[in-house]
Design an enzyme around this catalytic site. Structure first.
Site, PDB file in Angstrom:
ATOM      1  N   GLU A  70       0.873  -1.172   0.000  1.00 36.45           N
ATOM      2  CA  GLU A  70       0.000   0.000   0.000  1.00 36.45           C
ATOM      3  C   GLU A  70       0.909   1.221   0.000  1.00 36.45           C
ATOM      4  OE1 GLU A  70      -3.081  -0.134   3.081  1.00 36.45           O
ATOM      5  OE2 GLU A  70      -3.129  -2.311   2.906  1.00 36.45           O
ATOM      6  N   ASP A  80      -1.029  -0.245  -4.026  1.00 36.60           N
ATOM      7  CA  ASP A  80      -2.412   0.108  -3.693  1.00 36.60           C
ATOM      8  C   ASP A  80      -2.375   1.522  -3.109  1.00 36.60           C
ATOM      9  OD1 ASP A  80      -4.746   0.607  -2.231  1.00 36.60           O
ATOM     10  OD2 ASP A  80      -5.092  -1.517  -1.833  1.00 36.60           O
ATOM     11  N   HIS A 105      -5.585   5.000  -0.255  1.00 39.47           N
ATOM     12  CA  HIS A 105      -5.760   5.990   0.819  1.00 39.47           C
ATOM     13  C   HIS A 105      -5.006   7.298   0.588  1.00 39.47           C
ATOM     14  CE1 HIS A 105      -8.296   3.859   3.637  1.00 39.47           C
ATOM     15  NE2 HIS A 105      -7.697   2.765   3.214  1.00 39.47           N
ATOM     16  N   LYS A 137     -13.169   6.117  -1.124  1.00 37.69           N
ATOM     17  CA  LYS A 137     -12.550   6.793   0.019  1.00 37.69           C
ATOM     18  C   LYS A 137     -12.653   8.298  -0.211  1.00 37.69           C
ATOM     19  CE  LYS A 137     -11.507   2.667   1.709  1.00 37.69           C
ATOM     20  NZ  LYS A 137     -10.622   1.597   1.316  1.00 37.69           N
TER      21      LYS A 137
HETATM   22  C1  LIG Z   1     -10.775   0.016   1.334  1.00 33.68           C
HETATM   23  C2  LIG Z   1      -9.579  -0.596   0.735  1.00 33.68           C
HETATM   24  C3  LIG Z   1      -9.663  -1.417  -0.384  1.00 33.68           C
HETATM   25  C4  LIG Z   1     -10.969  -1.881  -0.934  1.00 33.68           C
HETATM   26  O1  LIG Z   1     -11.647  -0.875  -1.546  1.00 33.68           O
HETATM   27  P1  LIG Z   1     -13.249  -0.955  -1.668  1.00 33.68           P
HETATM   28  O2  LIG Z   1     -13.541  -0.055  -2.780  1.00 33.68           O
HETATM   29  O3  LIG Z   1     -13.785  -0.511  -0.347  1.00 33.68           O
HETATM   30  O4  LIG Z   1     -13.589  -2.382  -1.947  1.00 33.68           O
HETATM   31  C5  LIG Z   1      -8.499  -1.849  -0.979  1.00 33.68           C
HETATM   32  N1  LIG Z   1      -7.293  -1.516  -0.466  1.00 33.68           N
HETATM   33  C6  LIG Z   1      -7.175  -0.765   0.632  1.00 33.68           C
HETATM   34  C7  LIG Z   1      -5.835  -0.438   1.142  1.00 33.68           C
HETATM   35  C8  LIG Z   1      -8.309  -0.289   1.282  1.00 33.68           C
HETATM   36  O5  LIG Z   1      -8.208   0.415   2.404  1.00 33.68           O
END
Ligand SMILES: *Cc1c(COP(=O)(O)O)cnc(C)c1O
Length: 384
Positions: free
Chosen positions: A172, A201, A204, A233
Site C-alpha cells: 500500500e 495500492d 488511501h 474513500k
Molecule cells: C478500502 C480498501 C480497499 C478496498 O476498496 P473498496 O472499494 O472498499 O472495496 C483496498 N485496499 C485498501 C488499502 C483499502 O483500504
C-alpha cells in the site's frame, strides 16, 4: 447449520463480536449514532466529498441512463460513462490506460490473481489489505511476506527465493490502518535491481497527496507497474481501478475474473465518480487538501506530547491509537461515544493480534475545535 454457532461463540469469547450500526445520514463531519449526533472520526471521507452537492447532482443526472448497467461490460453493460471515467482517470495518473472495477477489493483480487500465477513469487508487506492477501491466494503463486515497510526484509525474501519465473512486490502507499507511508522510492529501486514488478495500492493517498490529489506515487514521482485506486474513500463515491499501461488494461479486460464476471458499475455511481474526480483536481479540491493538512498537523502536534503518536504516522489523515486488547478498544469507543466523539475500534483480523486500536481518520470537514474536542477525550482516557 448449527456448527456455525461454535465459531461465533469463540469469537465472542475473544471480544471479537461485530455488529452493524445504522447510519442513515451520509456521514460527514457529524454522524448520528443511536439517536445522538456526534463528531465523526471514522470515515474515509477525507475531503468531505461523499455529500458534495455538485457530485450528488451529477449522480442524479446520470440516472437518465437507468439504474443498473444490466450486464458485464463485455456483454451489454458498457456505458459511455465507464469510458469517460477511465480516460479521465488515465489523464489524472498520467498513464496510458485505466481499467475500472466494481470496488477496490475487486480491483486487487482481479489484478493480482491474473498477473501472477504458478511458478511466480509474490512478495507482500505484512500489513497489506485483505483484498491484496486474497488476490495472492487466488493467484496460486508462491507468497512470501516481508516486515512492514522494511526494505532489508524485502531483500531477504528475494535472497531466499529459489528459481522463479517472475517476482511481484505488493504494497500500500498509505497504510489503511496505520496511516504510515511505504518507502516507495526504495521499493521501486529494489524492484528494478531484481527485475521485479511493483504493484502499489494507492487507495488511501488519492485526493490527499500529490499535485491535483493524484496520490503518493505521483507526489514522489514513483511509477509502479500497476497502481490500484479506489473511488470509495476520498472520492466519496464507489468503485476501484487499475492504472498502468495499455497492455495491462487490455490484459485485465480478458483475464481479470472480477472484471469479466461481474455486472458493470451503474451510471449514478459513475456520474458521481467523474464529478468527484473533477472536484479533486480543481482549485476547490486543492483548498480542501490544504485544510486537511492543517488538521493533520494540529492533531499530530497535540498527540505527540500525550505519547499517542505511533512511529511514522502523523502525515496522513489516518492515526492509529493502539491499545492492544480488543475489549479495551471496544470499551474506549463506547466511552468516547458517550462524550460525543465516534472513533471505531479496529480489532483482529483487520489488524495484527495484540494491536487493537482506535483508528482516527480526519477530514477537511473537521474544524480546529473538533480536533481540540477529540484531543481532550484522548487526553482524559488514553494517555500513556
Ligand atoms: C478500502 C480498501 C480497499 C478496498 O476498496 P473498496 O472499494 O472498499 O472495496 C483496498 N485496499 C485498501 C488499502 C483499502 O483500504
Amino acid at each position: 447449520m448449527d456448527f456455525l454457532k461454535a465459531d461465533l461463540e469463540q469469537l465472542a469469547g475473544l471480544g471479537l463480536t461485530r455488529s452493524l450500526r445504522r447510519h442513515d445520514d451520509r456521514p460527514g463531519r457529524l454522524i448520528e449514532i443511536d439517536g445522538n449526533t456526534v463528531l465523526n472520526f471514522s470515515s474515509n471521507n477525507y475531503l468531505g466529498l461523499a455529500n458534495h452537492p455538485d457530485i450528488v447532482a451529477a449522480s442524479k443526472e446520470a440516472l437518465v441512463c437507468g439504474t443498473g448497467s444490466s450486464a458485464s461490460r463485455l456483454v451489454t453493460g458498457n456505458l459511455a460513462l465507464h469510458q469517460e471515467l477511465e480516460s479521465e482517470l488515465a489523464d489524472f495518473h498520467g498513464v496510458e490506460a485505466v481499467r475500472i472495477f466494481n470496488s477496490g477489493y475487486q480491483a486487487n483480487i482481479g489484478l493480482i490473481a491474473c498477473i501472477a500465477g504458478d511458478g511466480d513469487l509474490i512478495v507482500s508487506d505484512e500489513l497489506n489489505h485483505a483484498s491484496m492477501i486474497d488476490g495472492c491466494r487466488l493467484s496460486r503463486a508462491a507468497v512470501s511476506v516481508y516486515q512492514h515497510c522494511n526494505v532489508d526484509s524485502l531483500r531477504e525474501c528475494f535472497g531466499r527465493a529459489g528459481p522463479v519465473r517472475r517476482i511481484f512486490v505488493l504494497t500500500e502507499s498509505v497504510f489503511s490502518m496505520d496511516g504510515d507511508c511505504a518507502p516507495l522510492e526504495q521499493l521501486r529501486a529494489v524492484c528494478d535491481e531484481f527485475g521485479a514488478f511493483l504493484v502499489v495500492d494507492d487507495v488511501h493517498s488519492l485526493g490527499v497527496f500529490g499535485a491535483q490529489g493524484a496520490g503518493l506515487c505521483a507526489e514522489l514521482g514513483v511509477v509502479p507497474d500497476a497502481l490500484v485506486g479506489g473511488l470509495g474513500k476520498a472520492f466519496g463515491s464507489f468503485g476501484g481501478y487499475v492504472a498502468g499501461s495499455q497492455l495491462l488494461s487490455e490484459f485485465l479486460l480478458h483475464k481479470a475474473r472480477s472484471f469479466v464476471f461481474s455486472t458493470g458499475l451503474p451510471a449514478a455511481v459513475l456520474g458521481a465518480s467523474i464529478a468527484a474526480l473533477r472536484v479533486i483536481r480543481s482549485v476547490e479540491g486543492q483548498a480542501r487538501r490544504e485544510t486537511l493538512q492543517k488538521r493533520i498537523s494540529q492533531f499530530r502536534l497535540c498527540l505527540e506530547p500525550l505519547g499517542l503518536l505511533e512511529t511514522n504516522s502523523g502525515f496522513s489523515p489516518i492515526f492509529p491509537i493502539v491499545v492492544g486488547n480488543s475489549t479495551t478498544a471496544m470499551n474506549l469507543t463506547e466511552l468516547l461515544l458517550s462524550e460525543g466523539v465516534f472513533c471505531q475500534a479496529i480489532r483482529p483480523p483487520t489488524v495484527k493480534e495484540g494491536t487493537a486500536r482506535l483508528r482516527v481518520s480526519l477530514s477537511s470537514l473537521h474544524t480546529e475545535e473538533d480536533i481540540d474536542t477529540l484531543i481532550c477525550c484522548l487526553r482524559d482516557h488514553c494517555q500513556r
